[in-house]
Design a protein around this motif. Structure first.
Motif, PDB file in Angstrom:
ATOM      1  N   SER A 286      34.222  37.021  33.955  1.00 58.60           N
ATOM      2  CA  SER A 286      35.470  36.623  34.599  1.00 58.60           C
ATOM      3  C   SER A 286      36.589  37.628  34.351  1.00 58.60           C
ATOM      4  O   SER A 286      37.383  37.920  35.257  1.00 58.60           O
ATOM      5  N   THR A 287      36.648  38.167  33.142  1.00 56.14           N
ATOM      6  CA  THR A 287      37.759  39.054  32.787  1.00 56.14           C
ATOM      7  C   THR A 287      37.548  40.506  33.197  1.00 56.14           C
ATOM      8  O   THR A 287      38.512  41.233  33.435  1.00 56.14           O
ATOM      9  N   LYS A 288      36.277  40.945  33.306  1.00 54.68           N
ATOM     10  CA  LYS A 288      36.044  42.368  33.552  1.00 54.68           C
ATOM     11  C   LYS A 288      35.162  42.688  34.750  1.00 54.68           C
ATOM     12  O   LYS A 288      35.145  43.832  35.214  1.00 54.68           O
ATOM     13  N   TYR A 289      34.419  41.725  35.252  1.00 55.45           N
ATOM     14  CA  TYR A 289      33.439  42.033  36.294  1.00 55.45           C
ATOM     15  C   TYR A 289      33.556  41.121  37.509  1.00 55.45           C
ATOM     16  O   TYR A 289      32.559  40.849  38.166  1.00 55.45           O
ATOM     17  N   THR A 290      34.771  40.666  37.799  1.00 55.00           N
ATOM     18  CA  THR A 290      35.034  39.812  38.968  1.00 55.00           C
ATOM     19  C   THR A 290      33.961  38.737  39.132  1.00 55.00           C
ATOM     20  O   THR A 290      33.381  38.571  40.209  1.00 55.00           O
ATOM     21  N   ASP A 291      33.661  38.074  38.027  1.00 59.69           N
ATOM     22  CA  ASP A 291      32.714  36.952  37.984  1.00 59.69           C
ATOM     23  C   ASP A 291      31.266  37.352  38.254  1.00 59.69           C
ATOM     24  O   ASP A 291      30.436  36.492  38.565  1.00 59.69           O
ATOM     25  N   ASN A 292      30.951  38.635  38.114  1.00 60.22           N
ATOM     26  CA  ASN A 292      29.568  39.083  38.274  1.00 60.22           C
ATOM     27  C   ASN A 292      28.857  38.925  36.930  1.00 60.22           C
ATOM     28  O   ASN A 292      28.911  39.807  36.067  1.00 60.22           O
ATOM     29  N   VAL A 293      28.197  37.772  36.765  1.00 56.45           N
ATOM     30  CA  VAL A 293      27.581  37.439  35.480  1.00 56.45           C
ATOM     31  C   VAL A 293      26.431  38.384  35.157  1.00 56.45           C
ATOM     32  O   VAL A 293      26.253  38.794  34.003  1.00 56.45           O
ATOM     33  N   GLU A 294      25.625  38.739  36.141  1.00 59.28           N
ATOM     34  CA  GLU A 294      24.496  39.650  35.924  1.00 59.28           C
ATOM     35  C   GLU A 294      24.978  40.987  35.377  1.00 59.28           C
ATOM     36  O   GLU A 294      24.403  41.529  34.438  1.00 59.28           O
ATOM     37  N   ARG A 295      26.038  41.518  35.966  1.00 58.36           N
ATOM     38  CA  ARG A 295      26.566  42.813  35.516  1.00 58.36           C
ATOM     39  C   ARG A 295      27.123  42.722  34.101  1.00 58.36           C
ATOM     40  O   ARG A 295      26.927  43.626  33.288  1.00 58.36           O
ATOM     41  N   ALA A 296      27.831  41.642  33.806  1.00 55.76           N
ATOM     42  CA  ALA A 296      28.374  41.457  32.466  1.00 55.76           C
ATOM     43  C   ALA A 296      27.254  41.362  31.431  1.00 55.76           C
ATOM     44  O   ALA A 296      27.331  41.956  30.343  1.00 55.76           O
TER      45      ALA A 296
END
Length: 213
Positions: free
Chosen positions: A161-171
């Motif tokens: 949410s804070t760094k990857y525009t809600d892209n959980v896979e990327r985080a």
């Protein structure tokens, strides 16, 4: 350590020492000594080919930071004294111990198609502070977590949410890559043999509480 070279000479020396008895028997039979032969065997992506290249002093076999690069057996000579057999990584056909399977996935020893990066990254964030008290500060500093007193799954989603525009896979892959490359430091996934797990967990919880205060 195939990257720094630490301990590599000792490995070669040990292999030659193990083969000395074979060559002594050959001498006793009137035969000439031959190069000692040894196989390099282990889990995928632990540095078998990298170690072999370090022993030779040049890039003789393909090596990369991912599992499955070595696909066939190959003999390589180290000087005139030692022949090493490079081999593909070996895993049990079935991993009944899921804790062990998750640790192998964390270390990138299992192909990415076999696991969920989100699940494995969450498991890493759950377990690492309990095993390695030093991980508490490393994780807080790296990802700006205000607290680690939350499930790893929530921490992964927070990072997304804070760094990857809600892209959980990327985080999740970011967390796993940081661990695998040593960006978080030299952190173990298992308790050292000379310490009890209870002691490690107590130390880790104290570190978490200290960090939260």
């Amino acid at each position: 350590n195939a990257q720094s070279g630490q301990g590599v000479k000792a490995v070669k020396k040990a292999a030659l020492a193990c083969g000395e008895a074979v060559n002594q028997r050959r001498r006793d039979r009137g035969m000439k000594p031959r190069a000692v032969r040894a196989a390099v065997v282990g889990f995928p992506n632990v540095g078998k080919s990298a170690l072999l290249n370090r022993l030779i002093g040049r890039r003789a076999v393909e090596s990369a930071r991912k599992p499955g690069v070595t696909r066939e057996l190959r003999w390589v000579r180290v000087g005139q004294e030692l022949d090493l057999l490079d081999s593909p990584g070996i895993l049990p056909p079935k991993l009944d111990d899921q804790d062990a399977a998750v640790k192998l996935a964390i270390c990138d020893d299992i192909g990415t198609a076999a696991y969920s990066a989100e699940h494995v990254a969450a498991a890493l964030l759950d377990s690492l502070p309990l095993v390695e008290p030093a991980a508490v500060a490393a994780l807080r500093d790296r990802y700006q977590f205000e607290t680690l007193d939350r499930p790893g799954s929530l921490l992964v989603h927070q990072l997304a949410s804070t760094k990857y525009t809600d892209n959980v896979e990327r985080a999740a892959r970011h967390v796993l890559t940081d661990y695998r490359k040593g960006t978080l430091g030299t952190l173990s996934l298992e308790v050292a043999p000379n310490q009890t797990k209870a002691t490690q967990i107590e130390d880790a919880n104290d570190s978490i509480q200290d960090g939260n205060t």
